[in-house]
Scaffold this active site. Structure first.
Site, PDB file in Angstrom:
ATOM      1  N   GLU A  76       0.872  -1.203  -0.055  1.00 24.51           N
ATOM      2  CA  GLU A  76      -0.158   0.174  -0.248  1.00 24.51           C
ATOM      3  C   GLU A  76       0.436   1.042  -0.099  1.00 24.51           C
ATOM      4  O   GLU A  76       1.867   1.161   0.708  1.00 24.51           O
ATOM      5  CB  GLU A  76      -1.129   0.379   1.230  1.00 24.51           C
ATOM      6  CG  GLU A  76      -1.526  -0.928   1.237  1.00 24.51           C
ATOM      7  CD  GLU A  76      -2.954  -0.834   0.239  1.00 24.51           C
ATOM      8  OE1 GLU A  76      -3.337   0.072  -0.345  1.00 24.51           O
ATOM      9  OE2 GLU A  76      -3.571  -2.276   0.225  1.00 24.51           O
ATOM     10  N   ARG A  86     -17.997  -0.604   6.746  1.00 23.74           N
ATOM     11  CA  ARG A  86     -18.396  -1.314   5.458  1.00 23.74           C
ATOM     12  C   ARG A  86     -19.447  -3.018   6.151  1.00 23.74           C
ATOM     13  O   ARG A  86     -20.114  -2.581   6.047  1.00 23.74           O
ATOM     14  CB  ARG A  86     -18.138  -1.954   4.364  1.00 23.74           C
ATOM     15  CG  ARG A  86     -18.097  -0.396   3.211  1.00 23.74           C
ATOM     16  CD  ARG A  86     -17.532  -1.699   2.037  1.00 23.74           C
ATOM     17  NE  ARG A  86     -16.906  -0.548   0.996  1.00 23.74           N
ATOM     18  CZ  ARG A  86     -16.411  -1.260   0.035  1.00 23.74           C
ATOM     19  NH1 ARG A  86     -16.657  -2.269  -0.748  1.00 23.74           N
ATOM     20  NH2 ARG A  86     -15.977  -0.063  -0.623  1.00 23.74           N
ATOM     21  N   CYS A 108      -7.335  -2.311   8.324  1.00 22.32           N
ATOM     22  CA  CYS A 108      -6.419  -2.725   7.845  1.00 22.32           C
ATOM     23  C   CYS A 108      -5.480  -1.462   8.110  1.00 22.32           C
ATOM     24  O   CYS A 108      -4.521  -0.649   8.156  1.00 22.32           O
ATOM     25  CB  CYS A 108      -6.186  -3.283   6.476  1.00 22.32           C
ATOM     26  SG  CYS A 108      -6.429  -5.128   6.909  1.00 22.32           S
ATOM     27  N   HIS A 138      -1.416  -5.485   1.553  1.00 17.79           N
ATOM     28  CA  HIS A 138      -2.709  -6.955   2.006  1.00 17.79           C
ATOM     29  C   HIS A 138      -2.239  -7.810   0.694  1.00 17.79           C
ATOM     30  O   HIS A 138      -1.402  -7.482  -0.514  1.00 17.79           O
ATOM     31  CB  HIS A 138      -4.042  -6.065   0.826  1.00 17.79           C
ATOM     32  CG  HIS A 138      -5.298  -4.410   2.051  1.00 17.79           C
ATOM     33  ND1 HIS A 138      -4.635  -3.593   1.816  1.00 17.79           N
ATOM     34  CD2 HIS A 138      -5.524  -5.839   3.201  1.00 17.79           C
ATOM     35  CE1 HIS A 138      -5.482  -2.976   2.440  1.00 17.79           C
ATOM     36  NE2 HIS A 138      -6.220  -4.317   3.780  1.00 17.79           N
TER      37      HIS A 138
END
Length: 223
Positions: free
Chosen positions: A94, A104, A156, A175
């Site tokens: 990332e 979510r 994360c 990830h």
């Protein structure tokens, strides 16, 4: 002056201390590929490096707190945090940690922040590891990889942000696909909204990938 006939001992290089973290299961799953892969690497070790490792809770409050405790305990030179993304089939270092929590699904404490800032810092913080070098190393090792511009807005990303704010050395986040020993993952809504994608990777492949990533970020000392 040294006595004649004695050679000066070459000073041995000091091995780097790496802190590697993964996550516990969440979202009703019994496995988290990040935690399992980190455990494999931590237990086996890496040549020329001191590897400390830990498993973080999947909670917005607990993950940064646990990470900071591990940093304080092990005093690493480098921090690499790992999480799984159910909607990805490649290994994705990332680039940015966003200053936003927008879950979510609830975390493992049942907390579900929506559109809330994580701290009073800037909108985005850059990784302090060479993302392009890690991607290149992974591809050279025959592993699927690409750089990611978006770490999501779940735990994360919050952990990535905490690593960059709570540690002043090289730190980053990667990830990995949600690999399972058997079957397919049921999570995915927390990231790209697509669970169960088959990356073709096994946990052993992911563990090898973490070694490649660390090797690219922190070259092992040579004698």
């Amino acid at each position: 002056m040294r006595p004649k006939g004695l050679r000066q001992r070459k000073e041995e290089p000091i091995a780097k201390r790496v802190l590697l973290t993964g996550f516990e299961p969440f979202g009703g799953e019994e496995c988290n590929a990040s935690g399992e892969a980190v455990r494999l690497v931590g237990e086996r070790g890496l040549p020329g490096l001191h590897v400390a490792w830990g498993i973080l809770p999947v909670t917005f409050s607990g993950a940064p707190r646990r990470l900071n405790a591990l940093i304080g305990r092990h005093e690493p030179d480098v921090v690499l945090c790992v999480g799984e993304a159910g909607g990805r089939t490649a290994i994705t270092p990332e680039r940015w940690a966003a200053n936003l929590a927008d879950a979510r699904i609830p975390d493992n404490d049942g907390v579900q922040p929506r559109g809330e800032p994580l701290d009073d810092g800037p909108e985005a913080l850059p990784s302090r590891l060479d993302v392009d070098a890690m991607v290149a190393a992974l591809r050279s090792a025959g592993l699927p990889a690409k750089a990611s511009e978006d770490a999501g807005r779940y735990v994360c990303n919050a952990t990535f942000r905490a690593a960059l704010r709570g540690f002043d050395g090289p730190a980053g986040f990667v990830h990995i696909p949600a690999v399972r020993p058997e079957g397919q993952a049921g999570v995915g809504d927390e990231t790209d909204g697509a669970a169960g994608l088959d990356s073709g990777l096994r946990l052993e492949d992911v563990a090898r990938a973490l070694g490649v990533i660390i090797g690219a970020a922190v070259p092992s000392p040579r004698h």
